[in-house]
Design a protein around this motif. Structure first.
Motif, short mmCIF file in Angstrom:
data_model
loop_
_atom_site.label_atom_id
_atom_site.label_comp_id
_atom_site.label_asym_id
_atom_site.label_seq_id
_atom_site.Cartn_x
_atom_site.Cartn_y
_atom_site.Cartn_z
N ARG A 168 -0.94 0.97 -6.30
CA ARG A 168 0.42 0.79 -5.80
C ARG A 168 1.40 0.51 -6.95
NH1 ARG A 168 4.91 0.00 -5.31
NH2 ARG A 168 6.08 -1.34 -3.90
N ASP A 222 -1.01 1.61 7.05
CA ASP A 222 -1.89 0.65 6.38
C ASP A 222 -1.10 -0.55 5.88
OD1 ASP A 222 -4.04 2.30 6.81
OD2 ASP A 222 -3.89 3.29 4.87
N ASP A 223 0.14 -0.31 5.44
CA ASP A 223 0.97 -1.42 4.98
C ASP A 223 1.32 -2.35 6.14
OD1 ASP A 223 2.66 -2.13 2.38
OD2 ASP A 223 3.89 -2.57 4.13
N PHE A 262 -1.63 -4.59 7.04
CA PHE A 262 -2.13 -5.53 6.04
C PHE A 262 -2.01 -6.99 6.50
CE2 PHE A 262 -1.66 -8.01 2.06
CZ PHE A 262 -2.88 -7.70 1.47
N THR A 265 -5.54 3.42 0.17
CA THR A 265 -6.22 2.42 1.00
C THR A 265 -7.65 2.82 1.28
OG1 THR A 265 -4.11 1.85 2.05
CG2 THR A 265 -6.12 1.17 3.19
N SER A 297 -6.37 -1.75 -5.39
CA SER A 297 -5.34 -1.29 -4.48
C SER A 297 -3.96 -1.55 -5.06
CB SER A 297 -5.47 -1.99 -3.13
OG SER A 297 -4.42 -1.63 -2.26
N THR A 304 0.85 -1.18 0.00
CA THR A 304 0.00 0.00 0.00
C THR A 304 0.89 1.24 0.00
OG1 THR A 304 -0.18 0.45 2.38
CG2 THR A 304 -1.61 -1.26 1.48
#
Length: 838
Positions: free
Chosen positions: A741, A112-113, A116, A709, A737, A107
């Motif tokens: 990316r 957010d990464d 995940f 995201t 998504s 992401t």
């Protein structure tokens, strides 16, 4: 922590064979290895020896061609082939950190990464929030949790990837050279995290070239040519590694003793290369009051920097990850434009007071060589020999001279045997050597190298060191970025550090004098002590009770690999209670940023489509008022918004011209033969241009205030009602998504290949229009190869993060409509109603 003989087996591989070319050659040949739970095992050996391949097999990301594999009690591969269900179960307890961190990021928002993986494990939202905070603190990135990791430096990306794995709290952690791109402080911090994980019983498999990183290992596995040639105890690491290997951080305490401080890069302007009264050599590189900030960045990464490097000097540039080292060398090579200041290299004005023209760029390329941080970006020909010949051919040399340059460059780096190989089939270390050969073949007067020895084994490093010494004797001026301080002091006349932006102002600059290294002995170097506490602020305080319910714990029979006792108790550390929590617990984003993404997506799209119905000046005024109101509520700088849409302005101008000449109604104002401009044509041209501009501006503001995201989560939520009809909404949202990316990644890869061609004098930068078009067509193959490579690595990243089609995921970000969403919706509805009424 040494595993006892009765410890359960974490990984068992028997008689493994693996090939990348369908059995023509074996990357691994009859390899057998058992790793006990809780062991810390280091894999060492030369580049191309099979370390990374073996690590992938242990991580469950690749299946062998033959043999038997058992991971965390799951028989994943046997005589009847791979067992997909067992592989999926095993991977829920295995964390992986790739050699190239960029390929592991899924992401474009750091927090957010990190979330995940835990989302895919189905953990409770409260636990996910704590894991994010603790993991980011462990790698010292908690203060940039909302930043885009794809735009970070290589070292920061590596720490981001490590945080993503730590957040999953795996039973076994597999790391492929995780510290190769890190500065010594960050590397010491990562090793402390691994020490803490080891103490709590986590199984660690660590691929490394650094001697000091093996000192706490229980075992060191030495590989060569696809075979395990020695399985030695950790205290025998010195015998197990290649003879003569050295490291910048070669002690078991990981930075317990501070190194002597380095002078700033700006202090080079005060240095003299001679202690006698002889006239010093002229400055080859001059930088004056240089300032640069990234697009959209609020603070400059380089601020009022001035320095000079004299002819024949070798300067090693060090500094923390993200301090702007790679950005600086790109500016020196005219691959980026500064905001202000002047640059002169080899007597050529690179940026003073305006960017260099084509003639000056062509001259610059003949004098300056540039080795990039990622060597795979510099390779684009069909064979290594053709790639090395690219630069000399651009210099207009005859074929005989070109062939002699190629032979000499390959010989200097001892890679003559790779001349006819495809550069895309080489190992990472071999690619780096080939990329350096391509620059050396141009015989530059100034050589700029960005971490030339990163991820190289001791023998390859020795080749680079030998090359640099040879070039130094020839009088080549060199600027070398490195994180290895021992290497820097062995090779350079001056070792300096990149100042932080705040340090580059004249008033704050510390004028610590330095003398040439050949005149003054060098103090032995030890790592710099990190500014963080001695015990790691890692995912160390993850609650045991929480981990007991995690899929990772269940997959290992309930064994918990948390680190809850390593740091202070959980209630002494403030944790975020929601996704909206900021770094300091307070969300300072604008009301538009904080809108529910579902309401924002629907509202913006409705407003944008309604603007196509604008047909009168009054309606246009309403559209302008709404746009300005949203811009003000979003606290966006109009100049930034304009910069984001300026590529589309040419299209708007073309539309205006078309409307001017195609409208025949109204009173004629001007006429040229069959073409005429009427007052109706002017009105319609202005109206259409303005309404399209408003649509574009609204779209730009949506993208600038909504993370990828949030977009995909909103998209999935809006599509969810269709899932009852068989639509795979979760998978569609994931594809969206990954596309968001993937597109900037490919754009960056294309830009890197273009830069690589330009840096070696390619016509893509300085040629005629026809030559530029031809040069652009030549990058199709390497860009396509890069696309396939990134796609494959992204799929591995999803596997490593335990993503599976159809799984039930926990969404850390939960949508919660608020009063501001109602106000926004009401404003959009009122705008639409006014447009309809008017």
């Amino acid at each position: 922590m040494t595993a006892s003989p009765l410890s359960p087996t974490a990984a068992e591989l028997r008689n493994i064979r693996f090939s990348y070319d369908h059995g023509s050659t074996w990357a691994l040949d009859d390899v057998s290895l058992t790793i006990q739970a809780g062991e810390r095992v280091c894999l060492v050996g030369p580049n191309g020896s099979g370390k990374s391949t073996l690590a992938r097999l242990i991580a469950g990301l690749t299946a062998p061609d033959a043999g038997k594999v058992t991971l965390l009690g799951h028989r994943v591969f046997a005589d009847d082939g791979p067992n997909a269900a067992e592989y999926r179960a095993a991977r829920r307890g295995i964390g992986v950190v790739f050699q190239n961190p960029e390929d592991q990021l899924v992401t474009t928002v750091l927090e957010d990464d990190v979330a995940f993986g835990p989302e895919n494990l189905g953990l409770d939202r409260a636990i996910i929030g704590k894991r994010i905070q603790q993991s980011l603190e462990a790698v010292d990135l908690a203060n940039v949790r909302r930043a885009d990791p794809t735009r970070m430096s290589g070292g920061q990306q590596q720490r981001s990837a490590i945080a993503g794995m730590l957040a999953m709290n795996p039973s076994m952690l597999v790391l492929d050279e995780p510290t190769a791109m890190l500065d010594e402080t960050a590397r010491a911090e990562v090793m402390r995290v691994l020490d803490a994980l080891q103490e709590r019983g986590t199984t660690i498999v660590h691929v490394t070239h650094h001697t000091d990183e093996t000192c706490h290992a229980d075992r060191v596995i030495h590989m060569r040519s696809g075979h395990i040639i020695e399985d030695a105890p950790g205290n025998a690491a010195a015998q197990c590694l290649e003879t003569g290997e050295s490291s910048a951080v070669d002690n078991p305490h990981y930075g317990s003793h501070p190194a002597a401080p380095l002078p700033l890069l700006s202090d080079l302007s005060d240095l003299s290369t001679s202690t006698t009264n002889t006239t010093p050599p002229p400055a080859v590189i001059r930088v004056s009051h240089l300032t640069y900030r990234y697009a959209g960045g609020e603070q400059p990464v380089i601020d009022d920097l001035s320095f000079s490097i004299r002819q024949g000097e070798t300067v090693a540039l060090m500094g923390s990850n993200g301090s702007g080292k790679s950005t600086l060398v790109r500016l020196l090579c005219a691959l980026a434009k500064p905001d202000s200041g002047s640059i002169e290299v080899a007597g050529i004005p690179v940026a003073r007071p305006k960017p260099a023209n084509r003639r000056q760029l062509a001259e610059l390329r003949r004098h300056v060589g540039y080795v990039m941080q990622h060597p795979e970006h510099q390779l684009f020909a069909e064979t290594v020999a053709e790639d090395v010949a690219y630069g000399p051919r651009n210099q207009g040399l005859g074929e005989a001279e070109v062939n002699e340059r190629v032979r000499e460059a390959l010989s200097m780096l001892h890679i003559e045997h790779l001349a006819d190989r495809s550069p895309f089939d080489l190992s990472g270390g071999q690619q780096r050597l080939a990329a350096i050969a391509g620059v050396v073949a141009c015989r530059p007067d100034v050589l700029i190298m960005d971490e030339p020895t990163a991820s190289l084994d001791v023998h390859a490093k020795a080749r680079i060191h030998e090359l640099l010494q040879t070039l130094r004797k020839r009088g080549v001026t060199m600027l070398i970025i490195t994180h290895d301080r021992a290497e820097a002091e062995a090779l350079a006349d001056h070792v300096v550090r990149m100042p932080a932006a705040a340090e580059t102002s004249q008033s704050d600059r510390a004028r610590s004098a330095s003398t040439p290294m050949d005149a003054t002995p060098v103090t032995p170097v030890t790592p710099v002590t990190p500014a963080t506490p001695a015990t790691p602020a890692a995912p160390a305080n993850i609650p045991r009770t929480a981990m007991g319910d995690s899929p990772a714990a269940r997959s290992t029979g309930g064994r918990k690999s948390d680190l809850s006792d390593v740091t202070a108790s959980e209630d002494t550390r403030k944790q975020p209670t929601s996704a909206a929590s900021g770094d300091s617990g307070r969300d300072r984003r604008s009301p538009i940023h904080r809108l529910d993404p579902r309401a924002k997506m629907v509202g913006f799209l409705a407003a944008m489509f309604t603007m196509f119905a604008v047909n009168t000046p009054v309606q246009l005024a309403l559209g302008v008022a709404l746009t300005l109101a949203v811009m003000a509520a979003a606290r966006l700088n109009p100049i930034r918004v304009f910069a984001a849409i300026h590529p589309l302005l040419a299209l708007l101008a073309l539309m205006s011209l078309c409307n001017l000449v195609v409208v025949r109604t109204g009173t004629p104002l001007l006429a040229w033969g069959p073409l005429s401009i009427t007052d109706d044509g002017v009105t319609i041209a202005v109206l259409y241009t303005c309404r399209f501009a408003l649509v574009i501006i609204m779209g730009a503001m949506f993208l600038m205030t909504t993370t990828p995201t949030a977009m995909t989560d909103a998209f999935e939520a809006l599509l969810r009602p269709f899932s009852r009809f068989g639509l795979h909404t979760q998978e569609i949202a994931l594809v969206m998504s990954l596309a968001l990316r993937f597109i900037p990644t490919l754009t960056g890869e294309t830009r890197a290949i273009v830069d690589a061609q330009a840096a070696r004098g390619g016509s893509i930068e300085t040629g005629s229009l026809a030559q530029r078009v031809k040069a652009m067509s030549a990058i199709i193959v390497p860009v396509f190869a890069g696309t396939l490579r990134h796609a494959d690595n992204l799929s591995l990243a999803l596997d490593a993060r335990c993503y599976e089609e159809g799984i039930s995921r926990t969404h850390w970000r939960v949508f919660a409509p608020a009063l501001r969403d109602a106000v926004f919706a009401t404003a959009v509805i009122a705008y639409i109603a006014a447009i309809v009424v008017l």
